[in-house]
Design an enzyme around this catalytic site. Structure first.
Site, short mmCIF file in Angstrom:
data_model
loop_
_atom_site.label_atom_id
_atom_site.label_comp_id
_atom_site.label_asym_id
_atom_site.label_seq_id
_atom_site.Cartn_x
_atom_site.Cartn_y
_atom_site.Cartn_z
N GLY A 16 0.80 -1.22 0.00
CA GLY A 16 0.00 0.00 0.00
C GLY A 16 0.83 1.27 0.00
N GLU A 31 -2.28 -2.44 -6.15
CA GLU A 31 -3.37 -2.86 -5.27
C GLU A 31 -3.61 -1.87 -4.14
OE1 GLU A 31 -1.98 -6.65 -3.97
OE2 GLU A 31 -2.23 -7.60 -5.93
N GLY A 91 -5.43 0.22 -1.35
CA GLY A 91 -6.64 0.14 -0.55
C GLY A 91 -6.72 1.36 0.35
N ARG A 92 -5.82 1.41 1.32
CA ARG A 92 -5.72 2.54 2.24
C ARG A 92 -5.59 3.86 1.47
NH1 ARG A 92 -3.26 1.82 7.31
NH2 ARG A 92 -2.24 0.00 6.41
N ARG A 144 -8.02 0.00 15.26
CA ARG A 144 -6.65 0.34 14.89
C ARG A 144 -5.83 0.95 16.03
NH1 ARG A 144 -4.98 3.56 11.52
NH2 ARG A 144 -3.32 2.28 10.63
N TYR A 173 -2.74 -1.51 16.74
CA TYR A 173 -1.45 -1.05 16.23
C TYR A 173 -0.89 0.14 17.00
CZ TYR A 173 -3.06 -3.43 11.91
OH TYR A 173 -3.53 -4.33 10.98
N CYS A 201 -15.32 -3.34 27.76
CA CYS A 201 -14.65 -3.71 29.02
C CYS A 201 -13.23 -4.21 28.79
CB CYS A 201 -15.48 -4.77 29.76
SG CYS A 201 -15.69 -6.29 28.83
N GLU A 202 -12.40 -3.36 28.18
CA GLU A 202 -10.99 -3.66 27.95
C GLU A 202 -10.19 -2.38 28.16
OE1 GLU A 202 -9.76 -6.61 27.18
OE2 GLU A 202 -11.58 -7.70 26.61
N TYR A 244 -9.64 0.05 7.01
CA TYR A 244 -9.42 -0.85 8.16
C TYR A 244 -10.15 -0.35 9.40
CZ TYR A 244 -5.94 -2.42 4.86
OH TYR A 244 -5.34 -2.86 3.72
#
Length: 402
Positions: A226, A260, A262-263, A299, A303, A328-329, A357
């Site tokens: 990307g 290709e 996408g982003r 994301r 990440y 609850c995280e 994404y």
């Protein structure tokens, strides 16, 4: 373009994804024009944003599709992508997926191992069909991106080494049921340095020349990976420099150049809207609690990705705050130490650059419904996916209650 965030949230509810279709069209045309004078095909990476209306919008402009599941292949076909512009990639394809792809007669299957090639040959033989294939070559070049989205090194699960690729091409060329028409490499996502792309293209183009020397006619040169976008302060690769680097590497080769993106197409076309529920202070630590969660946009948690966060119409002195959701995280956050003015119930927070994404990685964790998606085009808005209901979520389970 001025966007009425408040009006859109009032109309469609919160949380909410919005995509600017005019921006997407501009990105496609800019990249296509950068390939001017060269045989090229832009295969939109469906995984970035697989909403049918997004894919259809790009298909109408002439885009193909890069798919990594048979479900994505079906989406591309349903959205009107020409079957001869569809590539089926991915490390693990089941026999039934291979069979369906061959029956649907898409452009080619992108292979990632010798074992996969043998499975494709077996399925093609059973169908009495010839499978058009490409092979994903691993150039072992460091893409200088996040390790989770690096894909072109020995340590990654993707692709095959140069020597193995050559053996696979020789085998496929002799097979009655395999037709090696393409070559592919993909070194990573969110690439902002042109050198690794240029170096990889040179290596793979040299392989094409050696294959041509033994009468293996590669027609498609597929540059995966990307083109990076701006989330914060990145400097993206200029489109013309990108296409010229690929053209230079393939000089003298009569091939169709594939890429290709996408982003690149959709990331900055999209935004995620969420409402403030309330503020909270823990011993001087400020939290802004919103109705969107990591299940909607993972994301930042997955990440530690940065997204610009803005408060709509709020005024006052800005102080650092963690923008967190109801899941609850501890990883349920969109941003940490974000400078924000004092916020009240129902104020709107906009998380920018959320078109790629975002929704595609959303889940129903905590039995939370996936948000609605809307398109903006030509100054008008429209719904392209309705908000999920509780009944949508339990539909496949309720019949089994005793």
């Amino acid at each position: 373009m001025s966007i009425d965030y408040k009006g859109l949230v009032e109309k469609y509810g919160s949380p909410l994804y919005m995509y600017d279709f005019d921006y997407i069209e501009n990105r496609y045309r800019t990249l296509k024009e950068a390939f001017a004078g060269k045989k090229s095909l832009i295969n939109y990476a469906v995984k970035a944003n697989s909403n049918l209306s997004v894919i259809q919008h790009l298909a109408k402009l002439g885009a193909g599709a890069d798919c990594v599941s048979i479900g994505e292949v079906r989406r591309a076909l349903d959205a009107g992508v020409d079957k001869y512009k569809i590539i089926f990639s991915g490390v693990g394809k089941r026999d039934d997926e291979i069979e369906e792809a061959l029956k649907r007669d898409i452009l080619m299957l992108n292979l990632e191992s010798e074992a996969e090639m043998k499975r494709v040959e077996m399925v093609a033989k059973a169908l009495g069909k010839e499978a058009r294939i490409s092979i994903r070559v691993n150039p072992n070049i460091d893409p200088q991106t996040h390790p989770y989205i690096s894909t072109g090194l020995h340590e990654n699960k993707f692709g095959v080494e140069i020597d193995m690729a050559k053996r696979m091409y020789i085998y496929a060329n002799k097979s009655e049921y395999l037709n090696p028409v393409g070559i592919h490499f993909h070194i990573g996502s969110q690439l902002t340095n042109l050198d690794p792309i240029k170096e990889s293209a040179m290596i793979v183009a040299d392989l094409v020349r050696s294959l041509r020397a033994i009468k293996i006619d590669i027609k498609f040169f597929d540059v995966g990976g990307g083109i990076g976008v701006v989330y914060d302060d990145e400097t993206p690769i200029p489109e013309r420099a990108y296409t010229e680097a690929i053209s230079e590497a393939t000089k003298g080769l009569d091939v169709t150049l594939l890429c290709e993106p996408g982003r690149y197409m959709v990331a900055n076309a999209g935004a995620f809207f969420t409402k403030v529920l309330y503020e909270k202070n823990n011993d001087g630590k400020r939290f802004v609690i919103v109705d969107g969660g990591m299940n909607d946009l993972i994301r930042p948690s997955l990440y530690n990705a940065y997204h610009k966060i803005e408060a709509v119409g709020a005024e006052g002195e800005k102080t650092p705050a963690d923008v967190v959701g109801p899941v609850c995280e501890s990883g349920d956050f969109f941003g940490k130490n974000v400078p924000l003015p004092p916020l009240n119930h129902n104020d709107i927070i906009v998380v920018q650059s959320a078109g790629a994404y975002g929704f595609t990685m959303a889940s129903n964790y905590n039995t939370r419904p996936k948000p609605a998606e809307i398109a903006l085009q030509g100054g008008t808005d429209r719904l392209i996916r309705r908000r999920e209901t509780y009944e949508d979520q339990v539909r496949l389970e309720k019949e089994f209650l005793e």
